[in-house]
Motif scaffolding. Structure first.
Motif, PDB file in Angstrom:
ATOM      1  N   TYR A 179       0.831  -1.192   0.000  1.00 25.52           N
ATOM      2  CA  TYR A 179       0.000   0.000   0.000  1.00 25.52           C
ATOM      3  C   TYR A 179       0.877   1.257   0.000  1.00 25.52           C
ATOM      4  O   TYR A 179       1.752   1.404   0.848  1.00 25.52           O
ATOM      5  N   GLN A 185       1.649   8.992  -2.246  1.00 24.66           N
ATOM      6  CA  GLN A 185       0.681   9.084  -3.336  1.00 24.66           C
ATOM      7  C   GLN A 185       0.540  10.521  -3.818  1.00 24.66           C
ATOM      8  O   GLN A 185       0.548  10.784  -5.027  1.00 24.66           O
ATOM      9  N   LEU A 219      -3.222   8.507  -9.702  1.00 22.72           N
ATOM     10  CA  LEU A 219      -2.953   8.816  -8.303  1.00 22.72           C
ATOM     11  C   LEU A 219      -3.685  10.077  -7.859  1.00 22.72           C
ATOM     12  O   LEU A 219      -4.092  10.192  -6.702  1.00 22.72           O
ATOM     13  N   VAL A 222      -7.716   8.908  -7.658  1.00 24.24           N
ATOM     14  CA  VAL A 222      -8.189   7.835  -6.780  1.00 24.24           C
ATOM     15  C   VAL A 222      -8.715   8.417  -5.476  1.00 24.24           C
ATOM     16  O   VAL A 222      -8.013   9.168  -4.789  1.00 24.24           O
ATOM     17  N   VAL A 226      -4.145   3.527  -2.783  1.00 23.74           N
ATOM     18  CA  VAL A 226      -3.824   2.617  -3.873  1.00 23.74           C
ATOM     19  C   VAL A 226      -2.869   1.556  -3.346  1.00 23.74           C
ATOM     20  O   VAL A 226      -2.110   1.788  -2.413  1.00 23.74           O
ATOM     21  N   ILE A 244      -1.529  -1.078 -10.374  1.00 25.80           N
ATOM     22  CA  ILE A 244      -2.060  -0.461  -9.162  1.00 25.80           C
ATOM     23  C   ILE A 244      -3.546  -0.804  -9.051  1.00 25.80           C
ATOM     24  O   ILE A 244      -4.241  -0.972 -10.064  1.00 25.80           O
ATOM     25  N   ASP A 245      -4.008  -0.947  -7.825  1.00 27.24           N
ATOM     26  CA  ASP A 245      -5.427  -1.112  -7.538  1.00 27.24           C
ATOM     27  C   ASP A 245      -5.945   0.212  -7.010  1.00 27.24           C
ATOM     28  O   ASP A 245      -5.471   0.703  -5.975  1.00 27.24           O
ATOM     29  N   ALA A 246      -6.900   0.784  -7.719  1.00 28.39           N
ATOM     30  CA  ALA A 246      -7.508   2.055  -7.310  1.00 28.39           C
ATOM     31  C   ALA A 246      -8.663   1.737  -6.370  1.00 28.39           C
ATOM     32  O   ALA A 246      -9.718   1.267  -6.800  1.00 28.39           O
ATOM     33  N   GLN A 247      -8.457   1.980  -5.073  1.00 27.02           N
ATOM     34  CA  GLN A 247      -9.442   1.627  -4.058  1.00 27.02           C
ATOM     35  C   GLN A 247     -10.577   2.651  -4.038  1.00 27.02           C
ATOM     36  O   GLN A 247     -10.336   3.857  -3.997  1.00 27.02           O
ATOM     37  N   TRP A 314     -12.453  -2.172  -5.937  1.00 25.78           N
ATOM     38  CA  TRP A 314     -11.360  -1.464  -6.600  1.00 25.78           C
ATOM     39  C   TRP A 314     -11.299  -1.843  -8.074  1.00 25.78           C
ATOM     40  O   TRP A 314     -11.896  -2.831  -8.506  1.00 25.78           O
ATOM     41  N   LYS A 316      -8.402  -2.578 -11.099  1.00 29.34           N
ATOM     42  CA  LYS A 316      -6.985  -2.861 -11.327  1.00 29.34           C
ATOM     43  C   LYS A 316      -6.565  -2.291 -12.667  1.00 29.34           C
ATOM     44  O   LYS A 316      -7.203  -2.550 -13.699  1.00 29.34           O
TER      45      LYS A 316
END
Length: 339
Positions: A179, A185, A219, A222, A226, A244-247, A314, A316
């Motif tokens: 994370y 970020q 970034l 989001v 992330v 990256i996983d955008a939460q 999220w 991806k």
């Protein structure tokens, strides 16, 4: 009524996700496999966290990840797809009692009728020293060393937290994930130089200037945090894939539609459409949101509720050699007893 069995709860959750014609659009012909194959994996002292993963471009399919945090010694999965997991489960059952926040589990690739052995997932969070005993118990001691060495070279704000691997695949990489903290970020969203320096410190060089610009853009968009992902090969080198996983960090099901219509999650998804790595099916994924609380009799007496929820978690976004690939959406499906 009594609480639903794990199997019944899973079937309800999956059928709700596929309701109103969404199944063929989102999951394709893998849906029937995804209904049945995970059933033996529904073990543990509580319903596992279940993640439904599907692409937002190209042929539809569904992968299913199941994560456990409260196993007991002796717990087993009655499926050949789980591979040799007894020692791993027993080690985890004991380690998770001494260290909070751990989870382990499996990822099932149901896209192909000839399904491979499930990938293994482990999340030690900040307890990096637990990676080696976990992989020792799995019979993959060299993977624990890889994880430790990669953890040592991560720059500030890019700490590793979890990892995954496919066993029995020659030269399969170890996927390491972590994370990104908020300060990092924000800094990388403001400066391509900051982002490039961090990637070089990690040991990742398979990027392009356009990739740096795209990562910066995400970034900044989001809404929550992330997490990032790299592939580490047996010789310690990093592969050419970065993700990256955008939460979304949406807490309540009733605000999901609003957040995707007017909030930051919707802005993220429309950006993916603009880049050509998602089509309109993400809106069907949002419509899969479901929440219901059923009255049940509690084992200790009295009445409670059994909550069933499906929510988008999220997206991806992945680059290979600096080039964007089709994105994916993840739904979290949960069954929880509420006292």
């Amino acid at each position: 009524m009594r609480a639903l069995s794990y199997e019944d709860a899973y079937q309800v959750l999956l059928l709700q996700a596929a309701d109103e014609g969404r199944g063929p659009i989102l999951f394709g012909d893998s849906f029937d496999r995804a209904r049945m194959v995970p059933l033996p994996f529904l073990v543990g002292e509580s319903f596992p966290d279940v993640y439904l993963e599907f692409p937002l471009l190209g042929e539809p399919y569904l992968d299913v990840t199941l994560l456990y945090n409260d196993l007991q010694v002796g717990t087993r999965v009655d499926s050949p797809l789980a591979g040799d997991h007894g020692a791993m489960f027993d080690w985890f059952a004991q380690a998770s009692k001494a260290q909070s926040g751990l989870c382990c589990g499996f990822e099932l690739d149901t896209s192909n009728p000839q399904m491979p052995e499930a990938a293994v997932h482990f999340q030690p969070r900040t307890a990096t020293s637990l990676a080696r005993p976990f992989f020792d118990a799995l019979g993959e001691p060299e993977r624990g060393l890889l994880y430790e060495r990669q953890a040592q070279r991560m720059p500030e704000g890019w700490s590793l937290a979890f990892c995954g691997m496919f066993r029995r695949k020659p030269n399969a990489p170890l996927r390491v994930c972590g994370y990104m903290d908020r300060d990092q970020q924000d800094a990388c969203a403001s400066s391509s130089e900051c982002l490039e320096q961090a990637l070089r410190a990690v040991g990742f060089t398979a990027y392009t200037s356009s990739m740096l610009e795209q990562v910066q853009r995400l970034l900044a968009l989001v809404p929550g945090g992330v997490d990032f992902q790299f592939d580490v090969y047996p010789d310690g080198s990093l592969g050419d894939v970065f993700a990256i996983d955008a939460q979304f960090q949406i807490k309540q099901p009733h605000v999901v539609n609003e957040m995707f219509e007017t909030g930051a999650p919707g802005r993220v998804m429309r950006q993916l459409e603009e880049w050509g790595i998602a089509d309109g099916r993400w809106r069907q994924g949002v419509q899969a949101t479901f929440a219901r609380a059923l009255p049940i009799e509690l084992p200790q007496g009295g009445m409670g509720r059994y909550a069933l929820t499906v929510m988008p978690q999220w997206a991806k976004i992945r680059w290979t050699k600096g080039v964007l690939q089709p994105s994916k959406l993840y739904l979290c499906a949960q069954g929880t007893v509420l006292d």
